[in-house]
Structures are given as structure tokens and as C-alpha cells.
Design a protein around this motif. Structure first.
Motif, mmCIF file in Angstrom:
data_model
loop_
_atom_site.group_PDB
_atom_site.id
_atom_site.type_symbol
_atom_site.label_atom_id
_atom_site.label_comp_id
_atom_site.label_asym_id
_atom_site.label_seq_id
_atom_site.Cartn_x
_atom_site.Cartn_y
_atom_site.Cartn_z
ATOM 1 N N GLY A 37 13.179 -4.896 -8.771
ATOM 2 C CA GLY A 37 14.595 -4.549 -8.801
ATOM 3 C C GLY A 37 15.445 -5.616 -8.125
ATOM 4 O O GLY A 37 16.564 -5.345 -7.846
ATOM 5 N N GLY A 38 14.943 -6.737 -8.010
ATOM 6 C CA GLY A 38 15.466 -7.872 -7.166
ATOM 7 C C GLY A 38 15.394 -7.803 -5.813
ATOM 8 O O GLY A 38 16.015 -8.474 -4.983
ATOM 9 N N LYS A 39 14.761 -6.682 -5.125
ATOM 10 C CA LYS A 39 14.531 -6.420 -3.718
ATOM 11 C C LYS A 39 13.502 -7.407 -3.327
ATOM 12 O O LYS A 39 12.578 -7.711 -3.661
ATOM 13 N N THR A 40 13.695 -7.790 -1.785
ATOM 14 C CA THR A 40 12.624 -8.344 -1.138
ATOM 15 C C THR A 40 11.750 -7.399 -0.833
ATOM 16 O O THR A 40 11.856 -6.182 -0.381
ATOM 17 N N VAL A 41 10.147 -7.613 -1.239
ATOM 18 C CA VAL A 41 9.366 -6.925 -1.021
ATOM 19 C C VAL A 41 8.589 -7.287 0.286
ATOM 20 O O VAL A 41 7.985 -8.510 0.404
ATOM 21 N N LEU A 42 8.258 -6.354 1.552
ATOM 22 C CA LEU A 42 7.367 -6.681 2.346
ATOM 23 C C LEU A 42 6.106 -5.936 2.525
ATOM 24 O O LEU A 42 6.264 -4.664 2.042
ATOM 25 N N ARG A 43 4.930 -6.538 2.802
ATOM 26 C CA ARG A 43 3.843 -5.725 2.935
ATOM 27 C C ARG A 43 3.506 -5.493 4.228
ATOM 28 O O ARG A 43 3.631 -6.257 5.258
ATOM 29 N N TYR A 44 3.589 -4.152 4.864
ATOM 30 C CA TYR A 44 3.255 -3.797 6.033
ATOM 31 C C TYR A 44 2.211 -2.842 6.260
ATOM 32 O O TYR A 44 1.979 -1.820 5.640
ATOM 33 N N THR A 45 1.092 -3.196 7.102
ATOM 34 C CA THR A 45 -0.118 -2.458 7.466
ATOM 35 C C THR A 45 -0.263 -2.328 8.795
ATOM 36 O O THR A 45 0.029 -3.047 9.631
ATOM 37 N N TRP A 46 -1.084 -1.184 8.948
ATOM 38 C CA TRP A 46 -1.519 -0.809 10.412
ATOM 39 C C TRP A 46 -2.842 0.013 10.173
ATOM 40 O O TRP A 46 -3.218 0.381 9.156
ATOM 41 N N TRP A 47 -3.435 0.506 11.465
ATOM 42 C CA TRP A 47 -4.248 1.301 11.634
ATOM 43 C C TRP A 47 -3.873 2.675 12.216
ATOM 44 O O TRP A 47 -2.619 2.639 12.886
ATOM 45 N N GLY A 48 -4.538 3.547 11.833
ATOM 46 C CA GLY A 48 -4.240 4.777 12.280
ATOM 47 C C GLY A 48 -4.710 6.158 11.649
ATOM 48 O O GLY A 48 -5.680 6.101 10.856
ATOM 49 N N ASN A 49 -4.206 7.176 12.099
ATOM 50 C CA ASN A 49 -4.656 8.400 11.284
ATOM 51 C C ASN A 49 -3.501 9.043 10.582
ATOM 52 O O ASN A 49 -2.570 8.473 10.580
#
Length: 429
Positions: A37-49
Motif C-alpha cells: 500500500g505504498g508504505k515503507t516496510v521494515l523487517r525487525y527480528t529478535w530472540w526471546g520467548n
């Protein structure tokens, strides 16, 4: 616990990861605006529970509400899986836009060209209200590559019911390693359970022991800060406790996999464990109200060995197509008051001094336990060291493996210590 020999270089580690793992980002494609939809897409990753995932997703939704032009795709995994996956992505030039990082990854990823220079994102990222000592740990060669996302500390997590049964008083700040040894011996004798997980397998515990003796794991120029004699003394100390039945057996210790469930304390075969304060929340479902956090032992002369450590960092990919938006997400995670309330102390207490002061009185549950613990040791900690040099990330496994040789009687503490120093120096070359 892995038993393979560690690789000898950053390039080798990445090649191994590429050869052994299939790239599975779980985030879907690149971080372009196409199809969104024309939005900027960021990928965000982390570790955890799952608890961390639930809190993080709530915070991300708030970020998207405050930044309607950005959509954030998130993914998480357990720590060991996350480390492997991130190494694979980095090697393939596909690092996520924003990523959670461990202390031991900073130097390696910064020097490998994986991380964005955050000093160039000062307009989007405010660090003025952050703990300066902790902020310094995200720098490599005086360039800021990662922001501490929380403040943690090592702790002795113990089952208060078993300690009461053994007649042991609650540990106090400034107690010594010899007092700790006396306590775990007494607990073992009076309860029939090991007094503690054997700390001989833990490089983190060894670092605290070293610092209490006025030494360090690494020097400022990244060389080993200790000798084979220092490590042999530590392993002789823990080996004698294991032989006396005061700490966990070799068979129990080699089952460690980074989860609290598979520690001797988690399995109900020991009365305490040395861990970091935030992950210690995992013991609450097993021990309930009997979970207690105690300070780490100091040197025999009272020299503090423990320190407030960045529990984890957050950084951005050097080749992200959206450095400004990535920096805005990082700023939100560490500086936004509403995000701080959502995230609580799950990643450690905030490094933003103002947010921490506002948040602490409102904490409940185990978050409150962590805050109280950190407050109790604030006068018994020393300044944090700089991030370990590239190559250290694989040395924790080497440390555990070499101590296994001591535990099973294949090598003496001195022989194993000399082997480890040889491998450490080769890894750091």
C-alpha cells in the motif's frame, strides 16, 4: 550442548552457516514498499520467548500507529536458532533492517560491515538521556553501531525453600566466592540436591570471578586478559566442588542448552543457578514464590566482579534501504514512554534514565523482582567492559566443551585451560 569444534574466523563462521542452514527469514521478501500500500516496510527480528513476542508485537503496533507510513514485519526465535539464522542472513547480504543483538555480536558484525553507523542518524535517534557507560558498549572504534535495549545483571537464582531447609541465610552484596562455596556445600549436604549448577561451564561466571580478582576477560586492545593459570585456578575450584557433590554432575551440566527448563535448577536437581536476571523469570512457573535473586560473589577482598551489562542491543543493517525509518524504530523502542510501559523489564530495565525512573515504581511481578534486585546491587558493581572482540561469539561453546573434558576426567584443569587459551588466541587472530 554443541560438541563440534568452533570455526576459526568470521568468514569461516559465515561460510559454515551458509552451508549448514537454509535461509528462512520468516519475514517475507525485501523491505521495499511494493505490495504494502505504498508504505515503507521494515523487517525487525529478535530472540526471546512468547511473553517477549506478545509485548513486542504490542509495541510495534503502537509504533505503526504513530508512524502510519511504516509497516513492520516481525519474527523471533530462541537464542541459538536466532544466532544461526542472523549469521546466515548477514552472510547472504540479507540482514533484517532492525535486529536484536547480543553483546558478543557487536564487534564481529560491526567490523564485518553488517551494521549501520548510528552516529549518522542523530536526527532520528536520541541518545542524550541514556546511561553513558552502557551506551559506550555499543561502540566499535568510536563509532556507534548498536543501542543497549535493556540493563541486566548476573545473579544467583535460588530456591528459597531449599535454602531455608538448609538453614542458609539470604546472600548479601559483597559476599565472596569462598562463602558461596560454603553455602552450596551446606545446601547439598542438608537437602540431597546439588547446591548449584556447576559454574565451571560458564564463561560469564568466569568473567565475574576474574573481575573480582582485578583482571578481565579481554584487554582494551582485544587480547586475552587472563592467563592459563587464572583459568586453571577457576576450574580447579569448580572441579573440587563437583567432585564433592556440591554442584551439578557432569551428566547434568552437559544437558544445558540455554533454556532455564534444562538447567539442574529447572529440572529440580539443584537449589540454585547462575544466570542473567531477565531470563531468570523463566523459573517462576517452576518455583513460584520461592524464586529469589541474589548478588554474584565478589573477590575475597571485596572487589566487585559483576557489572550492569546491556541485556541486549538493537541495531540496523548497514545496507537497509530505509536507514531513517530503521533509526526511528530503534528510537521508539528505547525512548518512547508508552513503549517502555508495554515492554516492561522483559529485555532488562530501560537504559533511558528518565524512563527507568518513571517505570520502576510501576513494575509488578517478576519485573518488580528484577528492579529490586538491581537496586540492591547498584553500589556493588563496576563499570561494564567494552564489547568482546570478534571471534568471542563462538568461544562460549569452546569454553563449555573444554570444561567438559575436566568434568569427565579426560583432562586436568591445567591441561584444559592451556588448550582453551591456545584456541582463544587462534580464534582472535
Amino acid at each position: 550442548m554443541p560438541r563440534n569444534r568452533t570455526t576459526r574466523s568470521w568468514a569461516g563462521a559465515l561460510a559454515l552457516a551458509l552451508g549448514a542452514l537454509t535461509l528462512a527469514t520468516g519475514c517475507g521478501g525485501d523491505s521495499s514498499a511494493a505490495g504494502s500500500g505504498g508504505k515503507t516496510v521494515l523487517r525487525y527480528t529478535w530472540w526471546g520467548n512468547p511473553d517477549r513476542a506478545e509485548r513486542t508485537d504490542k509495541a510495534v503496533k503502537l509504533f505503526e500507529k504513530k508512524h502510519p507510513g511504516v509497516r513492520v514485519q516481525t519474527s523471533f526465535a530462541g537464542f541459538d536458532s536466532y544466532k544461526q539464522k542472523l549469521a546466515t542472513q548477514a552472510a547472504g547480504g540479507d540482514a533484517p533492517d532492525v535486529m536484536q543483538l547480543d553483546y558478543r555480536q557487536i564487534d564481529q558484525y560491526a567490523r564485518g560491515g553488517v551494521l549501520l553507523d548510528l552516529d549518522k542518524q542523530r536526527r532520528q535517534l536520541d541518545t542524550s538521556d541514556m546511561d553513558k557507560e552502557l551506551l559506550r558498549t555499543g561502540r566499535v572504534d568510536d563509532t556507534l553501531y548498536a543501542i543497549p535495549q535493556g540493563r541486566g545483571a548476573m545473579t544467583l537464582v535460588y530456591d528459597a525453600r531449599l535454602w531455608r531447609k538448609a538453614g542458609i541465610k539470604a546472600p548479601r552484596p559483597g559476599w565472596s566466592w569462598s562463602e558461596w562455596a560454603d553455602a552450596v556445600r551446606t545446601v547439598a549436604q542438608r537437602t540431597g540436591k546439588a547446591g548449584a549448577t556447576d559454574p565451571g561451564q560458564s564463561e560469564d561466571a568466569f568473567e565475574v570471578w576474574l573481575r573480582g580478582r582485578g583482571k578481565a576477560l579481554y584487554t582494551k586492545d582485544g587480547a586475552p586478559g587472563f592467563t592459563a593459570g587464572d583459568l586453571a585456578a577457576y576450574w580447579t575450584f569448580t572441579d573440587r566442588l563437583r567432585r564433592a557433590g556440591a554442584v551439578s554432575t557432569a551428566e547434568q551440566t552437559t544437558q544445558l542448552d540455554g533454556t532455564v527448563e534444562n538447567t539442574p535448577l529447572g529440572r529440580g536437581t539443584a537449589a540454585s543457578d547462575i544466570n542473567w536476571d531477565a531470563p531468570a523469570s523463566g523459573y517462576e512457573p517452576m518455583l513460584g514464590d520461592d524464586v529469589r535473586l541474589a548478588p554474584m560473589p565478589a573477590g575475597e577482598d571485596g572487589t566487585p566482579g559483576q557489572y550492569f551489562k546491556p541485556s541486549m542491543f538493537v541495531g540496523a543493517a548497514a545496507d537497509t534501504a530505509h536507514p531513517d525509518e530503521a533509526a526511528e524504530l530503534i528510537d521508539f523502542l528505547v525512548n518512547d514512554p508508552e513503549a517502555a510501559k508495554i515492554l516492561g523489564a522483559n529485555r532488562g530495565l530501560p537504559v533511558n534514565d528518565t524512563l527507568r525512573a518513571e517505570l520502576e515504581p510501576k513494575l509488578t511481578g517478576f519485573d518488580r523482582t528484577i528492579a529490586d534486585y538491581q537496586d540492591s546491587i547498584k553500589h556493588a558493581v563496576s563499570a561494564p567492559p567494552q564489547a568482546p572482540p570478534a571471534g568471542d561469539i563462538s568461544l562460549q561453546t569452546t569454553f563449555q566443551r573444554d570444561y567438559d573434558q575436566v568434568s569427565y576426567g579426560h583432562l586436568s584443569p591445567r591441561e584444559a585451560a592451556e588448550d582453551y587459551l591456545t584456541e582463544l588466541k587462534a580464534e582472535l587472530r
